[in-house]
Design a protein around this motif. Structure first.
Motif, PDB file in Angstrom:
ATOM      1  N   LEU A 367     -48.224   8.770 -61.006  1.00  0.00           N
ATOM      2  CA  LEU A 367     -47.748   9.954 -60.287  1.00  0.00           C
ATOM      3  C   LEU A 367     -48.469  10.143 -58.966  1.00  0.00           C
ATOM      4  CD1 LEU A 367     -47.176  12.922 -62.777  1.00  0.00           C
ATOM      5  CD2 LEU A 367     -45.509  11.362 -61.788  1.00  0.00           C
ATOM      6  N   TYR A 368     -49.751   9.814 -58.936  1.00  0.00           N
ATOM      7  CA  TYR A 368     -50.530   9.993 -57.700  1.00  0.00           C
ATOM      8  C   TYR A 368     -50.057   9.070 -56.598  1.00  0.00           C
ATOM      9  CZ  TYR A 368     -54.005  12.320 -60.755  1.00  0.00           C
ATOM     10  OH  TYR A 368     -54.642  13.134 -61.651  1.00  0.00           O
ATOM     11  N   THR A 369     -49.470   7.925 -56.958  1.00  0.00           N
ATOM     12  CA  THR A 369     -49.230   6.884 -55.954  1.00  0.00           C
ATOM     13  C   THR A 369     -47.761   6.529 -55.745  1.00  0.00           C
ATOM     14  OG1 THR A 369     -49.583   5.176 -57.640  1.00  0.00           O
ATOM     15  CG2 THR A 369     -51.500   5.842 -56.327  1.00  0.00           C
ATOM     16  N   GLU A 370     -46.884   6.883 -56.689  1.00  0.00           N
ATOM     17  CA  GLU A 370     -45.502   6.430 -56.553  1.00  0.00           C
ATOM     18  C   GLU A 370     -44.843   7.049 -55.317  1.00  0.00           C
ATOM     19  OE1 GLU A 370     -43.015   9.617 -59.303  1.00  0.00           O
ATOM     20  OE2 GLU A 370     -43.489   7.642 -60.117  1.00  0.00           O
ATOM     21  N   GLN A 371     -43.945   6.287 -54.718  1.00  0.00           N
ATOM     22  CA  GLN A 371     -43.284   6.744 -53.489  1.00  0.00           C
ATOM     23  C   GLN A 371     -42.133   7.693 -53.818  1.00  0.00           C
ATOM     24  OE1 GLN A 371     -44.588   6.066 -50.508  1.00  0.00           O
ATOM     25  NE2 GLN A 371     -46.200   5.023 -51.650  1.00  0.00           N
TER      26      GLN A 371
END
Length: 371
Positions: A367-371
């Motif tokens: 969740l922190y990194t997905e586009q």
């Protein structure tokens, strides 16, 4: 997403780090993320508390600013504090949603994640629903710790189901594993005593008055032939009231109030049965830890509890606010030792398979990194 110095800076925002399941989840997330990929920070709005001890070795800790009387309307001081930290992601936790998401947007944070760790049973106050509904509209990712909590978010602040991620809490199954314990010897509890325990805040939502009344029902049964003792670890606003109730029910020789307990593994390993009598629950960390050590669970049929137990342990569910049901559930576990031990083994396997901490950490990392 773009990251600072090659790492994604994640700021957790929470009221405090005192004992509780939500606070344990935050601590485990901060400790468990890949520190080559993430730079964790924690901002406490009230005070740090016990879970803050040692956490500075895994994250940068910040104390929240003094906030004026208009902070809920225009949280400028909090926004300035967040802007000074300059996070890529702010991860909000229950209790700070509306104020902190407004502050995060004022600070220009690119991504805001919110985790609902558990809501009080309905009916919710209109103001709560309105404020949370606004907060939901300006939050990028909304997480519920159980399917039941997801339904509450849909029913209360009317968050669309497709906007909710369900990420069950996870625990360290290596730390919370079966093993020897000195707890019984230290407290003069014999090996032939069936030891029932519970861990949690002594607050009305945890239903401890029902647990005490259920214990009285258990002790009054003629078919209970073994000594039984209950230990309750935790503290809160109901402690004096619950101690008085134990006296009224003539339980003083059968129950011990431990207060906050710094060795949860040692306590849980000593238990035969773990009782959870909440009237509302997300995904209980204490329940997961108890099952991971091999305790037989007896828990109320609320919130995320049925999912934690699964089909194999569904017979260990009891009814909320019903001392007779709780007493009967405890009696079943106390009387039939062979089945109790087998269910403890089943619980351990289920937590290993479904609720290991690495699964939770990996889900939040995406969740922190997905586009």
């Amino acid at each position: 997403m773009p990251a600072k110095n090659g790492r994604v800076r994640v700021l957790h925002c929470i009221q405090n780090l005192n004992y509780g399941g939500m606070e344990r989840v935050l601590s485990d997330l901060v400790r468990g993320v890949d520190h080559d990929a993430f730079e964790p920070h924690v901002l406490t709005l009230q005070y740090r508390g016990r879970y803050g001890e040692g956490l500075d070795g895994h994250a940068t800790l910040h104390d929240g600013p003094d906030q004026g009387p208009l902070a809920m309307i225009q949280p400028v001081q909090l926004a300035n504090a967040i802007a000074d930290i300059d996070p890529d992601v702010v991860h909000l936790h229950s209790g700070v949603w509306y104020k902190a998401v407004r502050a995060s947007r004022l600070a220009g944070v690119p991504r805001v994640v919110y985790t609902e760790h558990g809501r009080r049973p309905p009916p919710e106050a209109l103001l709560t629903r309105v404020l949370d509904g606004f907060a939901a509209r300006v939050t990028d990712h909304i997480v519920a710790v159980s399917e039941a909590t997801s339904v509450q978010l849909q029913d209360g602040p009317k968050v669309p189901a497709e906007r909710i991620h369900v990420i069950p809490n996870g625990i360290d199954t290596d730390r919370f594993s079966p093993g020897p314990s000195t707890f019984r010897a230290a407290h003069g509890i014999s090996d032939d005593t069936v030891l029932i325990g519970s861990v949690g805040r002594l607050e009305p939502v945890k239903g401890y008055a029902t647990l005490l009344r259920g214990l009285r029902t258990l002790l009054d049964r003629a078919d209970v032939k073994v000594p039984v003792h209950l230990v309750m670890a935790g503290d809160g606003s109901q402690r004096e009231e619950l101690e008085a109730l134990a006296g009224t029910l003539d339980l003083c020789g059968h129950v011990t109030f431990l207060g906050w307990w710094d060795d949860p593994e040692g306590l849980l390993r000593a238990l035969d049965v773990f009782a959870l009598t909440s009237v509302s629950e997300g995904t209980s960390i204490s329940l997961l830890e108890a099952m991971s050590t091999g305790c037989c669970p007896v828990v109320t049929r609320v919130g995320g509890n049925p999912h934690v137990l699964g089909d194999e342990l569904a017979h260990r569910m009891v009814e909320s606010k019903d001392p007779e049901s709780v007493g009967a559930g405890l009696a079943d576990a106390v009387i039939d030792r062979e089945r109790r031990v087998a269910d403890g083994d089943r619980g351990r396997r289920r937590v290993n398979d479904v609720f290991a901490v690495n699964r939770m950490v990996e889900a939040y990392s995406r969740l922190y990194t997905e586009q």
